[in-house]
Design an enzyme around this catalytic site. Sequence first.
Site, short mmCIF file in Angstrom:
data_model
loop_
_atom_site.label_atom_id
_atom_site.label_comp_id
_atom_site.label_asym_id
_atom_site.label_seq_id
_atom_site.Cartn_x
_atom_site.Cartn_y
_atom_site.Cartn_z
CG HIS A 133 -8.65 7.61 -1.81
ND1 HIS A 133 -8.80 6.80 -2.92
CD2 HIS A 133 -9.03 6.84 -0.76
CE1 HIS A 133 -9.25 5.62 -2.54
NE2 HIS A 133 -9.40 5.62 -1.25
CE LYS A 185 -8.88 4.40 8.73
NZ LYS A 185 -9.84 4.64 7.65
#
Length: 489
Positions: free
Chosen positions: A237, A337
């Site tokens: 990504h 995260k």
Amino acid sequence: MPSITVESCTFALFGALGDLALRKLFPALYQLDRAGLLHADTRIFALARDNGEAQQHLACIAEHLLRYVPANEVDKAVLQRFQARLSYLTMDFLQADGYDALAEQVGTGERVIAYFATPASVYGGICANLARVGLAERARVVLEKPIGHDLLSSRAVNDAVAEYFPETRIYRIDHYLGKETVQNLIALRFANSLFESQWNQNHISHVEITVAEKVGIEGRWGYFDQAGQLRDMIQNHLLQLLCLIAMDPPSELSADSIRDEKVKVLKALEPITAAQLSRQVVRGQYVAGSSDGKAVPGYLQEENSNTQSDTETFVAIRADIRNWRWAGVPFYLRTGKRMAEKMSQIVIHFKETPHYIFAPEQRQLIGNKLIIRLQPDEGIALQVMTKDQGLDKGMQLRSHALQLNFSDTYRSARIPDAYERLLLEVMRGNQNLFVRKDEIECAWLWCDQLIAGWKQLGDAPKPYAAGTWGPMGSIALITRDGRSWYGDL
């Protein structure tokens, strides 16, 4: 209803009862049907290993459709039509048996779209079986990431697929490339001389790319602990976003012209040696903290965790590109995260004017920024300096944003999900939004050297509390260059 823009096809979804298929792929196919973009004769085969009644599995798919499609977008007539397209087949993907049943139900000469929502280890086996029953020569295959866990394993997977399919019929998915704002990067850069004339080291001081997630592992411990944030997010990504920001203009809007330019960027990335890791790369792992006011566990306390794991859940990198356009312009990449917000954005920082004439205490305000938001609110903002209003303000400066918010600007138009666009482009046979084999390999080559450096140094991830912006080292990474992450509080 719009005219049909795609040919009739058989859509074969391998791994049809998995989370990706139920949460993203079936809803995306439904939305295409709702928009009138599926041919009337297109059929969808849900393929999975689960035995049991086909109707039970189809009911499960329908249940998830109602869960993941917004209630105001559920059209009973479309839902009925969509469900009529669906068939379920039980199949062990590495065994030949089920493929004969699939081949019998595919019309003669019918185009096949084979979507592999499965581990990459079975891609080769699926391709071999499709070829055995005569479906490979009229199929396009869609490969989900991750494709391998390093350069060598990636080559093995790609070579196994290439044994049966030419590159022109292989579609490697990176769902970020299907996002509306990411697509707008091409238009923003190359349709506006205002930006393209400034898009180089003479006018840009640095670039930030942040992809932050509030969630933790969400039950994916087994996969994630083997991968880590670098493999899971940076290798695909973030490097794809970097390529679209940094690439030179393609000669035309063809798939290979665009991908040729992206490969040039990946090849120009400055290697980061083990000796440079401490200054240019920060890896972290979240510990217990809070998210949305609730206590959340640390990575090592997640369900089914290995309490000795040194897998990173956060990575920040200063990357440099060795070419004329970007010499001396650092690209700061950050992803993790259990961070403070769910946010994906690119910030282009333009250099200050060469001669400053305003009040000294306002100098820190100077500097135009182009903020490209990928989520949660897709849009583009340009920060510009203006004079503050009022007779008593003198030449007081203020920073204002010229905003383009997609949901506000296109009120009557629904912003499609990335998978809707990607599935439609596969059916159209357009590879512009998909990743070529050499892109994958160049990205793995650059990431492999980082992983090798961590192993060489025995570098353990730095702890950061859940609900924060990552380890303190990620702040030091950018502040030692006299800069700060945009928008952090």
